[in-house]
Design a protein around this motif. Structure first.
Motif, PDB file in Angstrom:
ATOM      1  N   LEU A   1      -4.788   4.749   4.747  1.00  0.00           N
ATOM      2  CA  LEU A   1      -5.522   3.483   4.784  1.00  0.00           C
ATOM      3  C   LEU A   1      -4.735   2.443   5.572  1.00  0.00           C
ATOM      4  O   LEU A   1      -5.290   1.695   6.378  1.00  0.00           O
ATOM      5  CB  LEU A   1      -5.744   2.961   3.361  1.00  0.00           C
ATOM      6  N   ILE A   2      -3.424   2.425   5.313  1.00  0.00           N
ATOM      7  CA  ILE A   2      -2.656   1.346   5.917  1.00  0.00           C
ATOM      8  C   ILE A   2      -2.457   1.576   7.405  1.00  0.00           C
ATOM      9  O   ILE A   2      -2.252   0.624   8.146  1.00  0.00           O
ATOM     10  CB  ILE A   2      -1.331   1.142   5.154  1.00  0.00           C
TER      11      ILE A   2
ATOM     12  N   MET B   1       2.429   1.963  -3.349  1.00  0.00           N
ATOM     13  CA  MET B   1       1.567   2.443  -4.440  1.00  0.00           C
ATOM     14  C   MET B   1       1.185   3.915  -4.277  1.00  0.00           C
ATOM     15  O   MET B   1       0.734   4.549  -5.222  1.00  0.00           O
ATOM     16  CB  MET B   1       0.319   1.568  -4.556  1.00  0.00           C
TER      17      MET B   1
ATOM     18  N   ASN C   1       0.666  10.427  -3.031  1.00  0.00           N
ATOM     19  CA  ASN C   1      -0.716  10.200  -2.588  1.00  0.00           C
ATOM     20  C   ASN C   1      -0.719   9.816  -1.111  1.00  0.00           C
ATOM     21  O   ASN C   1      -0.190   8.765  -0.749  1.00  0.00           O
ATOM     22  CB  ASN C   1      -1.322   9.080  -3.443  1.00  0.00           C
TER      23      ASN C   1
ATOM     24  N   TYR D   1       0.829  -1.205   0.000  1.00  0.00           N
ATOM     25  CA  TYR D   1       0.000   0.000   0.000  1.00  0.00           C
ATOM     26  C   TYR D   1       0.865   1.257   0.000  1.00  0.00           C
ATOM     27  O   TYR D   1       0.593   2.210  -0.727  1.00  0.00           O
ATOM     28  CB  TYR D   1      -0.914   0.013   1.243  1.00  0.00           C
TER      29      TYR D   1
ATOM     30  N   LEU E   1      -3.322   9.054   0.694  1.00  0.00           N
ATOM     31  CA  LEU E   1      -4.460   8.242   1.122  1.00  0.00           C
ATOM     32  C   LEU E   1      -4.047   6.803   1.419  1.00  0.00           C
ATOM     33  O   LEU E   1      -4.502   6.209   2.396  1.00  0.00           O
ATOM     34  CB  LEU E   1      -5.551   8.277   0.054  1.00  0.00           C
ATOM     35  N   SER E   2      -3.131   6.252   0.589  1.00  0.00           N
ATOM     36  CA  SER E   2      -2.795   4.850   0.811  1.00  0.00           C
ATOM     37  C   SER E   2      -2.070   4.683   2.140  1.00  0.00           C
ATOM     38  O   SER E   2      -2.249   3.674   2.821  1.00  0.00           O
ATOM     39  CB  SER E   2      -1.964   4.309  -0.342  1.00  0.00           C
TER      40      SER E   2
END
Lengths: 123, 493
Positions: free
Chosen positions: A82-83, A53, A76, A50, A78-79
């Motif tokens: 998220l993680i 990416m 980015n 994650y 966001l990843s």
């Protein structure tokens, strides 16, 4: 596939190696603690996937600064966010697994899966 | 005013109530609080279902962030239907719980059972209502982690080991799902399901999409306990406390099936999954093998809970058969079977809990002749068993009939034949228990046993009567399910 593209995918190779290592440990090891370690390695490989990416070529940390050029690219975020959630889930899973192992050891006096199964068969 | 926030409240109320339970030290108070929360959640889900039936699907934007940047909660026919029976079973099982929990779990631990129960409910409702793919993973882990903890509370020393094995399998499954979601995010840059489906439609199935599809499918198959990934299920259901088994067996696998259907039909589209990659064939074959292997295994079990656990694996096979048919009738049958099996299996496990309370055993040889001293409990087993087999006038008949006609319409005569034969296996394992209950000489422990208390019999009969009611009155179950199915199929190009 030339050397540059191989090296450029370095993170993904590590992800695959870690993923398979962790998965193999989970399948092959009978020791419950080692199973948990394997699960952790397996999950960590996904964290790395994650985070990797989210990276944007030429991108900097996603914080807007006055001095930045107009065409400045940002990674980015966001990843990574998220993680963070998935890391918390992973910590909770590990904590619960270790707590269960403590209880298993209290009841059986062993954390080797094959020994436990023998004890179960005898009872 | 508060009405428009119900989609988020249905998840938030049990989520907030769970930690509050830990702070209420009084056991009765904790129980009453958890019970009130469960019934309130059930009420909210019924309200949402009524609203959907009246004015169609609607969505809720969390924190007013517009889609696709924020998280969206979607209430449509499918999610409202699944939420209504999941929260309904949660409420009925908790109503039944106190005597059984007193008997099976050390009272000092009770204040931990109820928060876990509420968290598990939160997770399952969250999976149903969310329109954000990453949220599915988070809620799946909330419900799974709390169910591992609940299972480990069983009296037997094998319970922690069963919970641990479930934890390992469940975590692998959830991590596979996480990998799949990550790859889809990488491909589309969005986590909103609707948005993702639109972006993927232009993608024409790249290899990344195929890999993501494979990871998501395998991950959810572990959670659904599809043969041959079902190995965690029998031990987990057998050694968990009866109340926990009843709740989890009735809801957890169904919610995983829901997530699977959502993802396959709404995101990947049946065209990609079934026509291009042949998932329908794989699902059909593994479902049928699972139905036969698990039903055959159920026949040979000496433990009533384990017998029902194997039967659960077989029933998941029927649901997936319906899903894999990829047409209106088949999908309707699959969805109705989720509902019917939830009330049937929930009811049967509550019956098992009554036996466990009075006889302190669920081994078949200890239940001999129990119909003489516990006639109402034994009769509940007979009714529930008829539902499980799929005898006309029970709920089980409705869904099996729908699946059968769908198979015949599609020309899958072999599948239809095998389904009929597999129902005979269900007759065998249900009848075996009936024979032991009614036609054996009572054991000593059974002679001195009393009928189960009313506080447990009434919730049990609530579900058991539900089997008969929904076997005759089908406008709710089949009606909503067919609307859900046509919405799922209509979304596909």
């Amino acid at each position: 596939m030339d050397i540059n593209s191989l090296a450029g995918l370095f993170n993904y190779w590590i992800v695959i190696v870690l993923m398979m290592t962790g998965f193999y440990i989970v399948i092959a090891r009978g020791n419950l603690i080692k199973t948990v370690i394997g699960l952790n390695i397996f999950q960590i490989s996904v964290f790395l996937l994650y985070i990797t990416m989210g990276r944007v070529d030429q991108g900097t940390a996603p914080i807007i600064q006055e001095a930045a050029q107009a065409d400045q690219a940002y990674s980015n975020p966001l990843s990574s966010v998220l993680i963070l959630t998935a890391i918390v889930v992973g910590v909770a899973t590990t904590a619960l697994a270790l707590a269960l192992i403590v209880r298993i050891r209290e009841d059986y006096g062993s954390i080797e899966e094959d020994e436990i199964l023998i004890l179960d068969r005898e009872s | 005013m508060i009405e428009q926030h119900l989609p988020v409240l249905i998840v938030v109320v049990p989520l907030i109530a769970a930690p509050l339970c830990v702070f209420l030290f009084n056991r009765t108070l904790v129980y009453l609080f958890a019970l009130a929360t469960c019934w309130a959640t059930f009420g909210m889900s019924l309200f949402l279902l009524a609203k959907v039936l009246e004015s169609g699907p609607f969505s809720y934007e969390l924190g007013n962030w517009p889609v696709p940047y924020g998280i969206e909660y979607v209430v449509d026919y499918f999610s409202a239907f699944v939420m209504s029976f999941v929260s309904g079973i949660g409420a009925v099982v908790l109503t039944y719980a106190p005597k059984s929990l007193n008997d099976e779990i050390d009272p000092s631990r009770h204040y931990l059972v109820h928060p876990m129960y509420l968290l598990c409910l939160t997770g399952m409702l969250g999976i149903c209502i969310t329109g954000d793919l990453f949220n599915v993973f988070v809620f799946l882990e909330i419900s799974s982690l709390s169910s591992y903890a609940l299972i480990s509370l069983g009296r037997s020393r094998r319970a922690p080991l069963a919970a641990f094995q479930y934890l390992v399998m469940g975590t692998i499954g959830a991590t596979f799902l996480l990998i799949g979601i990550g790859l889809l995010y990488q491909l589309t840059g969005t986590l909103n399901m609707v948005d993702m489906a639109q972006q993927l439609a232009d993608d024409h199935g790249s290899r990344t999409m195929l890999v993501a599809f494979a990871f998501v499918t395998v991950g959810l198959c572990i959670k659904m306990a599809v043969f041959p990934l079902h190995t965690w299920l029998p031990n987990a259901y057998t050694y968990a406390p009866s109340v926990v088994t009843a709740f989890i067996a009735a809801t957890a696998t169904k919610v995983s099936v829901y997530a699977f259907v959502r993802i396959v039909y709404d995101i990947f589209t049946p065209q990609f999954a079934f026509d291009v990659h042949g998932l329908d064939l794989f699902l059909t074959v593994f479902s049928l093998i699972g139905i036969f292997v698990a039903s055959a295994a159920a026949i040979y079990q000496g433990n009533l809970k384990r017998l029902l656990a194997y039967s659960s694996i077989a029933q998941v096979g029927y649901m997936l058969l319906g899903v894999s048919m990829n047409n209106q009738d088949g999908l309707t049958g699959g969805i109705v079977h989720m509902f019917n099996h939830a009330i049937i299996k929930g009811g049967l496990f509550l019956v098992v809990g009554c036996f466990a309370l009075r006889l302190h055993s669920v081994r078949l040889e200890d239940l001999r002749g129990a119909a003489k001293t516990m006639p109402l409990t034994a009769f509940a087993w007979v009714l529930g068993g008829l539902g499980l087999i799929g005898v006309p006038l029970t709920a089980g008949f409705i869904s099996k009939w729908l699946l059968l006609t769908a198979a015949l319409d599609n020309g899958f005569y072999l599948v239809a034949g095998l389904m009929l034969i597999s129902s005979l296996l269900a007759v065998v394992y249900v009848w075996r228990v009936v024979e032991i209950l009614y036609f054996s000489e009572p054991a000593d422990a059974v002679e001195s046993a009393r009928e189960a208390p009313w506080s447990m019999l009434i919730p049990t009969y609530l579900l058991i009567v539900g089997i008969l009611v929904f076997g005759i009155w089908t406008s709710y179950s089949v009606g909503v399910a067919s609307q859900a199915a046509s919405a799922l199929l209509g979304g596909a190009p």
